[in-house]
Design an enzyme around this catalytic site. Structure first.
Site, PDB file in Angstrom:
ATOM      1  N   GLU A 129      67.913  19.813  71.557  1.00 23.45           N
ATOM      2  CA  GLU A 129      66.815  19.592  70.616  1.00 23.45           C
ATOM      3  C   GLU A 129      65.997  18.410  71.115  1.00 23.45           C
ATOM      4  OE1 GLU A 129      67.546  18.131  66.543  1.00 23.45           O
ATOM      5  OE2 GLU A 129      66.328  19.826  65.864  1.00 23.45           O
ATOM      6  N   TYR A 133      57.773  19.767  69.035  1.00 25.79           N
ATOM      7  CA  TYR A 133      59.204  19.979  68.818  1.00 25.79           C
ATOM      8  C   TYR A 133      59.635  21.152  69.690  1.00 25.79           C
ATOM      9  CZ  TYR A 133      63.524  21.491  66.585  1.00 25.79           C
ATOM     10  OH  TYR A 133      64.827  21.857  66.345  1.00 25.79           O
TER      11      TYR A 133
END
Ligand code: GDP
Ligand code: MN
Length: 397
Positions: A206, A118
């Site tokens: 993101e 991530y």
């Protein structure tokens, strides 16, 4: 302004960030044609078909599916285009899928535990600095990671005066447990990603997941990008990325007529001049036991035409049970605004089915109140803030 995954990936690629390559299609047959082109460009035999909506969690909702072969793409695309995709981030009824991204399958077949990370870039408002937030736990909900294993989330804060330093990019790669070619590629990935974030005036990048492929390449499999609306004047080409189908239709309409309207989920519509007073009015409504249905700044010229436009916008929301008009007459005279309200109301006839509370304060407030009280319409006037709040409470009962 939020972007679709394929648009976000285009921006990333334009700054040299490696991405899972793909093409966007509006119909199943176009999907099949583009898959063929993609096969020629990348040599891939397997594809992933991904619903393009402004919401995450698509995988869980059935909006991301593998097509193991060119001949499967059309069928898979057909099962996704036109569906109402329900994910944890959509409204309960889901969001209609108008287009899909056909991308190369970049996962190693049979790999049960691919290396998914991530990575996000965002502004830390507390310190006023951009930061890179990252984790070894990619591909899953980052909120869950934050709750269950917060020690697996790392931050790298960037000094705006010097930008991202090479040692910081290396620290990210190190904390993600990489070595060798993957380590090097991750430092490049992080450096180009941060550069893209700054240059595109984004407020959020993101990337979940970032994938380490079987041959140690680092690439973005997913991309969520939010651009800073206030910086769009510097990026004329980004304006075209706006997908009006994804935005609140009343907000789109308001924007077109130059009104500052934000839809909310309450029951009291508000029409106010000035953003500060509009926010104070929303507090006032809360205090009175209601909740605001919208934010609306009508600006300086509250004439009949503008008031009518504003009324019509507010009334498009079926949740509106009352409207509170709160105008401070500084430059604009209250009696003119009052006349505008009365004229608009008369002109709209049956379109107004909810009580209207009007608070006009400032120049000629007393004449304005008289005008409204004598209009014979279902409009309640108030002079003091508290009076207006009490009246809102009364009509909501
Ligand atoms: P999201 O669910 O909206 O966040 O969409 P993502 O783009 O993150 O995709 C969801 C999941 O699908 C990812 O976490 C991956 O595990 C999987 N996925 C995405 N692309 C591929 C691919 O090319 N091959 C395979 N096998 N899985 C993929
Ligand atoms: Mn994702």
């Amino acid at each position: 302004m939020n972007l679709h995954e394929y648009q976000a990936k285009d921006i990333l690629a334009s700054f040299g960030v490696r991405i899972q390559r793909g093409k966007v299609a509006q119909t199943p047959s176009e999907a099949s044609q583009l898959a063929q082109v993609l096969q020629q460009e990348t040599g891939t035999d397997w594809f992933v078909v991904k619903a393009q909506i402004h919401a995450g969690g698509r995988g869980k909702g059935g909006g991301v599916k593998l097509a193991k072969g060119l001949d499967k793409v059309e069928e898979v695309a057909d099962s996704i285009i036109g569906m109402d995709l329900i994910t944890p981030q959509t409204p309960p009824e889901g969001k209609p899928v108008h287009q899909v991204l056909i991308a190369e399958d970049v996962y190693y077949p049979g790999d049960e535990e691919p290396d998914e990370f991530y990575v996000s870039v965002l502004l830390n408002r507390a310190t006023g600095r951009n930061m890179i937030m990252y984790s070894t736990e990619g591909g899953v909900d980052i909120e869950t990671v934050a709750e269950e294993t917060p020690h697996l989330i790392f931050n790298e804060e960037i000094d705006p005066a010097v930008g991202l330093m090479p040692f910081q990019a290396r620290r990210v790669a190190f904390n993600l447990g990489l070595s060798g070619a993957a380590f090097k590629d991750m430092t490049r990935f992080i450096t180009s990603l941060y550069n893209a974030y700054v240059k595109s005036d984004a407020s959020l990048f993101e990337i979940n997941p970032v994938l380490k492929t079987s041959d140690s390449k680092i690439l973005a499999v997913d991309a969520k990008v939010t651009l800073d609306e206030n910086a769009l004047f510097r990026h004329k080409d980004y304006e075209a990325l706006r997908d009006l189908r994804e935005e609140n239709p009343v907000e789109v309409e308001a924007k077109a007529v130059g009104l500052n309207y934000v839809a909310l989920d309450g029951n009291v519509g508000c029409m106010v001049n000035g953003a500060g007073l509009a926010m104070a009015t929303m507090d006032l409504i809360k205090q009175a036991g209601g909740s605001p249905a919208n934010f609306l700044d009508v600006g300086g010229t509250a004439d009949a035409a503008r008031v009518e436009t504003a009324f019509r916008l507010i009334l498009k929301d079926p949740n509106v049970k009352a409207i509170l008009v709160n105008i401070f007459g500084g430059i604009v005279r209250c009696d003119r605004v009052a006349q505008g309200i009365v004229d608009a109301y008369k002109n709209m006839g049956d379109a107004i089915q909810v009580p209207i509370i009007v608070r006009l304060q400032g120049t000629n407030a007393d004449i304005a109140k008289e005008l409204i009280d004598n209009s014979g319409l279902e409009v309640h006037s108030a002079v003091l803030f508290q009076e207006a709040a009490d009246k809102v409470q009364e009509v909501l009962r």
